[in-house]
Design a protein around this motif. Structure first.
Motif, mmCIF file in Angstrom:
data_model
loop_
_atom_site.group_PDB
_atom_site.id
_atom_site.type_symbol
_atom_site.label_atom_id
_atom_site.label_comp_id
_atom_site.label_asym_id
_atom_site.label_seq_id
_atom_site.Cartn_x
_atom_site.Cartn_y
_atom_site.Cartn_z
ATOM 1 N N UNK A 28 -83.667 60.065 -26.444
ATOM 2 C CA UNK A 28 -82.965 59.357 -25.378
ATOM 3 C C UNK A 28 -82.542 57.978 -25.870
ATOM 4 N N UNK A 29 -81.575 57.336 -25.214
ATOM 5 C CA UNK A 29 -81.161 55.986 -25.622
ATOM 6 C C UNK A 29 -82.298 54.962 -25.541
ATOM 7 N N UNK A 75 -97.534 51.568 -17.063
ATOM 8 C CA UNK A 75 -97.678 50.951 -18.389
ATOM 9 C C UNK A 75 -96.332 50.578 -19.001
ATOM 10 N N UNK A 76 -95.258 51.156 -18.491
ATOM 11 C CA UNK A 76 -93.926 50.867 -19.011
ATOM 12 C C UNK A 76 -93.310 49.625 -18.373
ATOM 13 N N UNK A 77 -93.984 49.074 -17.364
ATOM 14 C CA UNK A 77 -93.415 47.938 -16.626
ATOM 15 C C UNK A 77 -93.025 46.791 -17.552
ATOM 16 N N UNK A 133 -81.724 53.982 -16.262
ATOM 17 C CA UNK A 133 -81.673 55.060 -17.253
ATOM 18 C C UNK A 133 -83.036 55.748 -17.377
ATOM 19 N N UNK A 134 -84.111 54.971 -17.315
ATOM 20 C CA UNK A 134 -85.468 55.511 -17.400
ATOM 21 C C UNK A 134 -85.703 56.569 -16.323
ATOM 22 N N UNK A 138 -74.894 59.448 -17.555
ATOM 23 C CA UNK A 138 -73.843 59.431 -16.530
ATOM 24 C C UNK A 138 -74.399 59.006 -15.181
ATOM 25 N N UNK A 139 -75.562 59.537 -14.832
ATOM 26 C CA UNK A 139 -76.164 59.208 -13.537
ATOM 27 C C UNK A 139 -76.505 57.725 -13.438
ATOM 28 N N UNK A 140 -76.987 57.143 -14.543
ATOM 29 C CA UNK A 140 -77.332 55.720 -14.527
ATOM 30 C C UNK A 140 -76.076 54.859 -14.390
ATOM 31 N N UNK A 141 -74.979 55.281 -15.025
ATOM 32 C CA UNK A 141 -73.720 54.547 -14.888
ATOM 33 C C UNK A 141 -73.186 54.646 -13.470
ATOM 34 N N UNK A 142 -73.320 55.836 -12.869
ATOM 35 C CA UNK A 142 -72.879 56.022 -11.487
ATOM 36 C C UNK A 142 -73.699 55.151 -10.540
#
Length: 289
Positions: free
Chosen positions: A37-38, A57-59, A70-71, A103-107
């Motif tokens: 993934x990016x 933990x990713x915060x 995107x995540x 695409x979904x994150x850009x939308x």
């Protein structure tokens, strides 16, 4: 699925090697493909015992809203990929999983931009409004025809509502709606400049276009290239401003764009409009009386 009584095999349906859990399905499974993934998250050594703990933990990974958009969309795309296999027995290519998430994150980002722009600019004027005595108002619009071609229309009016210039034309299309609107604005402004007009207000129904022009926001996209061109042309006018207008306030430009399908080349009218559009000019005047 076993917990919910939907099967008797507790193994992951994607890899078939480990017991399925939310953490395994969305993170640990080889099929999740996080490394591709990016975001490039490393998931080979996960210390957390639950999916919730892993997310928490990713915060600290990023405070960028677009990163988080995107995540979450990568997670959603992995879930859809899993369901597509379970219920349809069809594998989804890794590239498609990643592209769907992107695409979904850009939308999402575009929707947020539109929302915030809408709060700043409002819904646009519902009816055409006269400009001040010192300026002329330019209304622009675009129509994407079934053939893929883009029709554009523009009209320039003074404070009394009199038409100074009107134009319409067609260009080969294949454009998204926002690109078509930006292209229409660029083409009409060139006609206005050539007509010797230097003090204008430009109105469009495209909220995104007006927001980008007001903020001078330029993206590295086809839409952004056109915004850059419009801003360059705008700098040549003695005075220019941009305003959002509702469809009811843009009927003359819209019907000129529709009329463009009747012509093979660009048409320009000085101090008049074609008879097919005259009714809408009169209607605008009646509404502002």
């Amino acid at each position: 699925m076993v917990v919910r009584g939907l099967g008797d095999d507790g193994r992951c349906p994607m890899c078939g090697e480990f017991e399925e859990s939310i953490l395994h399905m969305l993170v640990l499974c080889e099929e999740a493909k996080w490394r591709l993934s990016p975001l490039r998250l490393e998931v080979t050594e996960v210390c957390e015992s639950s999916f919730k703990a892993w997310c928490e933990a990713r915060v600290g990974s990023s405070k960028d809203e677009s990163w988080w958009a995107l995540f979450w969309n990568v997670l959603w795309s992995i879930w859809l990929c899993r369901n597509h296999w379970v219920f349809n027995q069809k594998r989804t290519e890794v590239q498609e999983v990643v592209e769907r998430a992107f695409r979904a994150s850009l939308e999402y980002r575009d929707a947020q931009d539109r929302l915030s722009v809408g709060e700043r600019l409002g819904k646009g004027l519902k009816a055409w409004q006269r400009p001040s005595d010192e300026t002329l108002k330019v209304n622009v619009d675009a129509v994407v025809f079934d053939t893929g071609q883009v029709g554009y229309g523009g009209v320039v009016r003074d404070a009394s509502g009199e038409v100074m210039v009107a134009c319409c034309g067609q260009v080969d299309g294949g454009y998204e709606a926002d690109v078509a609107e930006a292209l229409a604005a660029s083409l009409v402004l060139n006609v206005v400049w050539e007509a010797g007009i230097r003090h204008i207000i430009m109105e469009s129904v495209c909220l995104k276009l007006i927001a980008h022009l007001k903020s001078a926001k330029v993206e590295t996209t086809s839409f952004g290239d056109l915004v850059f061109d419009i801003l360059g042309l705008a700098s040549r006018f003695s005075s220019i401003s941009f305003s959002h207008v509702g469809r009811d306030g843009n009927k003359v430009a819209h019907n000129l764009a529709q009329l463009s399908r009747s012509f093979m080349e660009t048409r320009v009218w000085i101090a008049k409009v074609p008879r097919e559009v005259q009714t809408f000019v009169v209607s605008d005047l009646c509404l502002v009386e």
